[in-house]
Design an enzyme around this catalytic site. Sequence first.
Site, PDB file in Angstrom:
ATOM      1  N   TYR A  15      -3.433  -8.023  -5.574  1.00 53.99           N
ATOM      2  CA  TYR A  15      -2.447  -8.072  -4.490  1.00 53.99           C
ATOM      3  C   TYR A  15      -2.936  -7.248  -3.306  1.00 53.99           C
ATOM      4  O   TYR A  15      -3.644  -6.244  -3.472  1.00 53.99           O
ATOM      5  CB  TYR A  15      -1.093  -7.566  -4.976  1.00 53.99           C
ATOM      6  CG  TYR A  15      -0.372  -8.549  -5.887  1.00 53.99           C
ATOM      7  CD1 TYR A  15       0.602  -9.412  -5.395  1.00 53.99           C
ATOM      8  CD2 TYR A  15      -0.671  -8.612  -7.239  1.00 53.99           C
ATOM      9  CE1 TYR A  15       1.259 -10.305  -6.218  1.00 53.99           C
ATOM     10  CE2 TYR A  15      -0.015  -9.508  -8.085  1.00 53.99           C
ATOM     11  CZ  TYR A  15       0.952 -10.353  -7.566  1.00 53.99           C
ATOM     12  OH  TYR A  15       1.596 -11.246  -8.390  1.00 53.99           O
ATOM     13  N   GLU A  16      -2.511  -7.665  -2.138  1.00 51.37           N
ATOM     14  CA  GLU A  16      -2.982  -7.078  -0.879  1.00 51.37           C
ATOM     15  C   GLU A  16      -2.758  -5.582  -0.784  1.00 51.37           C
ATOM     16  O   GLU A  16      -3.509  -4.869  -0.116  1.00 51.37           O
ATOM     17  CB  GLU A  16      -2.268  -7.799   0.275  1.00 51.37           C
ATOM     18  CG  GLU A  16      -2.716  -7.418   1.654  1.00 51.37           C
ATOM     19  CD  GLU A  16      -1.982  -8.221   2.717  1.00 51.37           C
ATOM     20  OE1 GLU A  16      -1.876  -7.729   3.852  1.00 51.37           O
ATOM     21  OE2 GLU A  16      -1.498  -9.339   2.411  1.00 51.37           O
ATOM     22  N   SER A  17      -1.733  -5.086  -1.458  1.00 53.34           N
ATOM     23  CA  SER A  17      -1.416  -3.659  -1.380  1.00 53.34           C
ATOM     24  C   SER A  17      -2.432  -2.784  -2.103  1.00 53.34           C
ATOM     25  O   SER A  17      -2.368  -1.555  -2.007  1.00 53.34           O
ATOM     26  CB  SER A  17      -0.024  -3.414  -1.965  1.00 53.34           C
ATOM     27  OG  SER A  17       0.072  -3.994  -3.261  1.00 53.34           O
ATOM     28  N   GLY A  18      -3.362  -3.406  -2.863  1.00 48.49           N
ATOM     29  CA  GLY A  18      -4.407  -2.641  -3.532  1.00 48.49           C
ATOM     30  C   GLY A  18      -4.372  -2.708  -5.039  1.00 48.49           C
ATOM     31  O   GLY A  18      -5.225  -2.113  -5.704  1.00 48.49           O
TER      32      GLY A  18
ATOM     33  N   GLY B  42      -2.598 -10.504   5.233  1.00 47.88           N
ATOM     34  CA  GLY B  42      -4.017 -10.631   4.906  1.00 47.88           C
ATOM     35  C   GLY B  42      -4.500 -12.061   4.827  1.00 47.88           C
ATOM     36  O   GLY B  42      -5.676 -12.299   4.506  1.00 47.88           O
TER      37      GLY B  42
END
Length: 245
Positions: free
Chosen positions: A41-44, A122
């Site tokens: 996921y984009e949050s890491g 993203g």
Amino acid sequence: MEVNAARALAGARTCFVGIGLPSTAANLARRTTEPDLVLIYESGAIGAKPSRLPLSIGDGELADTADAVVSVPEMFNYWLQGGRIDVGFLGAAQLDRHANVNTTLVDRGPGRSPGRLPGAGGAPEIAASCGRVLLVVRHTPRNLVPRLDFVTTIGHGSGPGDRAALGLPGRGPVAVITDLGVLRPDPATAELVLTELHPGVTVERARAATGWPLRTAATVATTPPPTPVELAVLRELKSTAQEER
């Protein structure tokens, strides 16, 4: 639509997941046919294994269940732009015939200000750098449009060669899964062509729901109906999400 989107992840090792329908499909795939699929996921969050459908990329459930959590700059610079992710899975508010995406704004007509959407996030980098991209979207003339009101994310540009000219390393969109069927880019033109229909859907219905003259493959296949296991897992995911809300 969600079941066929999950099936499209067959053989994938790593998937960069968008929230909403892409997340539903990716989590369904991980719980059924692709248990080793690494959800990113984009949050890491890398290797997230949420017990329910996440509400956003910032949902704490993703970090709590991940194999690792990295910074957003590392996620994009090392993992995504480094070509380390097989599949990007995205949604769209508007999609054109070359699989370009709008998630920024829509024209609401004369005298009205544009309708603002969530924005790019993203998605442009995901579509640029993942090995291949899957898109999931409702099949209506409002969503599948002849011309985007705003180009947020490049799919295949205006046709073959555009991605290479822009220096985009990934293959770009390879399939668009809708609630009526599946569209894939023609190898010669990069224009989306109807290749599969879900049971009970006709070509005429799909064409009427598309904002451009939709072409079809020489043979349009029918997707297999969902299995009892797929339906049971999907219902469990959704019921758990409703309980959390």
